[in-house]
Design an enzyme around this catalytic site. Structure first.
Site, PDB file in Angstrom:
ATOM      1  N   ASP A 123      -9.627  -9.065 -13.799  1.00 53.17           N
ATOM      2  CA  ASP A 123     -10.545  -8.190 -14.368  1.00 53.17           C
ATOM      3  C   ASP A 123     -11.912  -9.018 -14.643  1.00 53.17           C
ATOM      4  O   ASP A 123     -11.859 -10.282 -14.806  1.00 53.17           O
ATOM      5  CB  ASP A 123      -9.958  -7.919 -15.768  1.00 53.17           C
ATOM      6  N   ASP A 137      -9.288  -0.013 -12.432  1.00 50.81           N
ATOM      7  CA  ASP A 137      -8.989   0.563 -13.697  1.00 50.81           C
ATOM      8  C   ASP A 137     -10.152   1.655 -14.037  1.00 50.81           C
ATOM      9  O   ASP A 137      -9.521   2.516 -14.369  1.00 50.81           O
ATOM     10  CB  ASP A 137      -9.308  -0.503 -14.997  1.00 50.81           C
TER      11      ASP A 137
END
Length: 216
Positions: A123, A137
């Site tokens: 991330d 995401d």
């Protein structure tokens, strides 16, 4: 020729697959750049509301269900299968549904590859106090929002139609997508055309004649 458009498997919808593959490539490329340019937990810029921060996520989107990598691998595979079934349930999937599924499948595949290869998801999008996330995401959440709109808000589309009103969603020769053109429809893959040539005596449906190089 059958008046009902045949269902087509998702792997033959090249537009949807191209969208999913594009999302997958963008996701994987962005993660590669972050891993290559930033150390773990390093941010660029160092301060600010919007930053790129290299983090590892062993949970699902936005950091929930931490340390469940193995379980989430199976969940991802099942999720992709469910999306394929949703697609399959539609005789002629709408463009909005194809957009939703393409976003979700591409995002799910991107995070799934991370979990399989490095046992966590990279991330890096760091916005304020919001949990750090990635392109996959964002793509999955966007696709889910669109899917929710389709089933909860949008008016249902009668995709069982045929002839002049409904057309043929898929080519009877190669199962490619049929686009409406002047006087009929044309396949985006093999180029075969269907055109309206007349009406039956009952007047309640139209007869289509296949024209072009290929014939049924």
């Amino acid at each position: 020729m059958s008046a009902v458009t045949p269902r087509i498997p998702i792997y033959k919808d090249f537009v949807l697959l191209q969208l999913a593959f594009l999302i997958f490539l963008i996701d994987q490329f962005s993660k590669f750049v972050i891993r290559d340019q930033l150390q773990f937990r390093e941010s660029f810029p160092r301060e600010g509301f919007f930053r790129f921060t290299h983090t590892h996520n062993t949970g699902s989107a936005f950091g929930i269900f931490q340390d469940q990598n193995t379980a989430l691998i199976f969940v991802s595979i099942i999720g992709i299968a469910i999306l394929a079934l949703i697609y399959r349930s539609q005789v002629v999937p709408t463009g909005l549904l194809r957009l939703s599924l393409g976003l979700q499948i591409g995002g799910a595949a991107g995070n799934l590859l991370d979990r399989l290869l490095i046992q966590h998801v990279t991330d890096f999008v760091d916005i304020g106090t919001w949990p750090v996330f990635n392109v996959a995401d964002a793509s999955i959440i966007t696709g889910l929002v669109i899917l929710g709109y389709i089933f909860l808000v949008a008016e249902p589309v009668d995709n069982e139609g045929s002839g002049l009103n409904g057309g043929y969603g898929w080519c009877p020769v190669c199962d490619g997508q049929m686009l409406t053109v002047t006087g009929g429809w044309r396949c985006t893959i093999c180029g075969v055309r269907e055109r309206v040539v007349g009406e039956l005596l009952t007047g309640d449906r139209l007869v289509e004649e296949l024209t072009g190089d290929q014939k049924l």
